[in-house]
Motif scaffolding. Structure first.
Motif, PDB file in Angstrom:
ATOM      1  N   THR A   3      22.079  94.203   1.663  1.00 39.87           N
ATOM      2  CA  THR A   3      22.758  94.893   0.572  1.00 39.87           C
ATOM      3  C   THR A   3      21.936  94.804  -0.716  1.00 39.87           C
ATOM      4  O   THR A   3      21.175  93.854  -0.921  1.00 39.87           O
ATOM      5  CB  THR A   3      24.151  94.277   0.298  1.00 39.87           C
ATOM      6  N   VAL A   4      22.117  95.810  -1.549  1.00 33.72           N
ATOM      7  CA  VAL A   4      21.503  95.825  -2.875  1.00 33.72           C
ATOM      8  C   VAL A   4      22.617  96.157  -3.861  1.00 33.72           C
ATOM      9  O   VAL A   4      23.225  97.226  -3.764  1.00 33.72           O
ATOM     10  CB  VAL A   4      20.403  96.903  -2.988  1.00 33.72           C
ATOM     11  N   VAL A  43      19.474  91.574  -4.447  1.00 29.22           N
ATOM     12  CA  VAL A  43      18.985  92.090  -3.168  1.00 29.22           C
ATOM     13  C   VAL A  43      19.287  91.005  -2.159  1.00 29.22           C
ATOM     14  O   VAL A  43      18.821  89.871  -2.301  1.00 29.22           O
ATOM     15  CB  VAL A  43      17.464  92.359  -3.242  1.00 29.22           C
ATOM     16  N   HIS A  44      20.111  91.333  -1.171  1.00 28.65           N
ATOM     17  CA  HIS A  44      20.543  90.292  -0.241  1.00 28.65           C
ATOM     18  C   HIS A  44      20.142  90.622   1.196  1.00 28.65           C
ATOM     19  O   HIS A  44      20.627  91.591   1.782  1.00 28.65           O
ATOM     20  CB  HIS A  44      22.067  90.120  -0.340  1.00 28.65           C
ATOM     21  N   GLN A  90      27.191  98.873  -5.174  1.00 22.38           N
ATOM     22  CA  GLN A  90      26.349  98.910  -3.971  1.00 22.38           C
ATOM     23  C   GLN A  90      25.387 100.104  -4.033  1.00 22.38           C
ATOM     24  O   GLN A  90      25.818 101.248  -4.213  1.00 22.38           O
ATOM     25  CB  GLN A  90      27.253  99.018  -2.746  1.00 22.38           C
ATOM     26  N   LEU A  91      24.085  99.855  -3.913  1.00 15.89           N
ATOM     27  CA  LEU A  91      23.113 100.947  -4.033  1.00 15.89           C
ATOM     28  C   LEU A  91      22.639 101.488  -2.684  1.00 15.89           C
ATOM     29  O   LEU A  91      22.139 102.603  -2.611  1.00 15.89           O
ATOM     30  CB  LEU A  91      21.879 100.493  -4.823  1.00 15.89           C
ATOM     31  N   VAL A  92      22.757 100.697  -1.618  1.00 13.71           N
ATOM     32  CA  VAL A  92      22.232 101.146  -0.325  1.00 13.71           C
ATOM     33  C   VAL A  92      22.968 102.411   0.116  1.00 13.71           C
ATOM     34  O   VAL A  92      24.198 102.450   0.136  1.00 13.71           O
ATOM     35  CB  VAL A  92      22.346 100.046   0.749  1.00 13.71           C
ATOM     36  N   GLY A  93      22.173 103.433   0.433  1.00 12.35           N
ATOM     37  CA  GLY A  93      22.764 104.697   0.884  1.00 12.35           C
ATOM     38  C   GLY A  93      22.939 105.695  -0.249  1.00 12.35           C
ATOM     39  O   GLY A  93      23.261 106.859  -0.014  1.00 12.35           O
TER      40      GLY A  93
END
Ligand code: ATP
Length: 234
Positions: free
Chosen positions: A57-58, A4-5, A64-67
């Motif tokens: 970002t995750v 998790v950034h 990439q999980l975001v979205g």
């Protein structure tokens, strides 16, 4: 495994977590501790796809999980047990578990995780035909965790599993978390009960008003004088 950034998530303009970064390596138990309203649930929701971060970002195994929609995040191998557990109250223990395995059709695929769930929580195997709504708070939490395990997750995320549970079962649940890790899974757990959580965790983060206040090995955080005074009441 999970990165998790600098994630920031807001509700109608009100920032709940701000530039939060955490890492979880394969095989770890990581505890995110903090008081009411610190943003712990928001952090898990932001990972699970239940809330969309405003920025940051995750990534999970580089993906990439975001979205991504929540069910697709589950399909990547992340199981999430929310604070309110969301069981099917009128269905039996057995049916709740079966519904958890919907991602894995076929009886053969079901047997492995079901065996593990019964080993972790013998109470559930004694109550298979009982309706979920008639279970005690602790038993419901066990069922919610059990149902999550039925998806054969690589990462299990738990939102305050100790909430509303009598002390004896709290310990049972924390011990089960250790055994889940020993069974090969990785666990990210958010908790208000910092002492118990630090005891089973490898590493921990302390969240305060939406920001990471402190991070490190659980054993070090547990003995930190400031933490002992401010959080552990010692
Ligand atoms: P708790 O232990 O009480 O669940 P928490 O650490 O999990 O606390 P969050 O639930 O993530 O904290 O809440 C962080 C902040 O975001 C709080 O100020 C809360 O009021 C706010 N918040 C949470 N959910 C929503 C929502 N759906 N709409 C508006 N604000 C929200």
């Amino acid at each position: 495994m999970l990165r998790v950034h600098e994630v920031t998530t807001a509700y109608q303009g009100l920032v709940a977590i701000s530039a939060v970064s955490i890492d979880v390596a394969k095989g770890e138990i990581v505890c995110v501790a903090g008081a009411n309203g610190a943003g712990k649930s928001t952090l898990l929701k932001s990972i699970a796809g239940a809330e969309r971060p405003r920025s940051g970002t995750v990534t999970f195994d580089g993906k990439q999980l975001v979205g991504m929609a929540q069910h697709l995040v589950t399909a990547t191998g992340i199981a999430y047990v929310p604070e309110n557990r969301r069981l099917f109250p009128r269905l039996s223990v057995h049916d709740n578990l079966r519904l958890g395995s919907y991602l894995y059709r076929g009886e053969a695929d079901r047997e492995g995780p079901l065996d593990l769930v019964f080993k972790l929580f013998p109470r559930l195997s004694e109550r298979l035909e009982q309706r979920a709504e008639t279970l005690s708070g602790g038993e419901q939490q066990m069922l919610a965790i059990g149902r999550a395990l039925m998806t054969r997750p690589r990462l299990l995320m738990l939102d305050e599993p100790s909430q509303g549970i009598m002390p004896k079962l709290v310990d049972e649940i924390f011990q089960a978390v250790k055994r889940i890790r020993d069974a090969g899974m990785t666990v990210l757990i958010v908790e208000q009960r910092m002492a118990e959580c630090l005891e089973i965790a490898d590493r921990a983060y302390i969240l305060q008003t939406g920001r990471v206040l402190m991070q490190g090995r659980a054993a070090e955080i547990r003995t930190n004088p400031d933490v002992r005074k401010a959080y552990l009441g010692l």
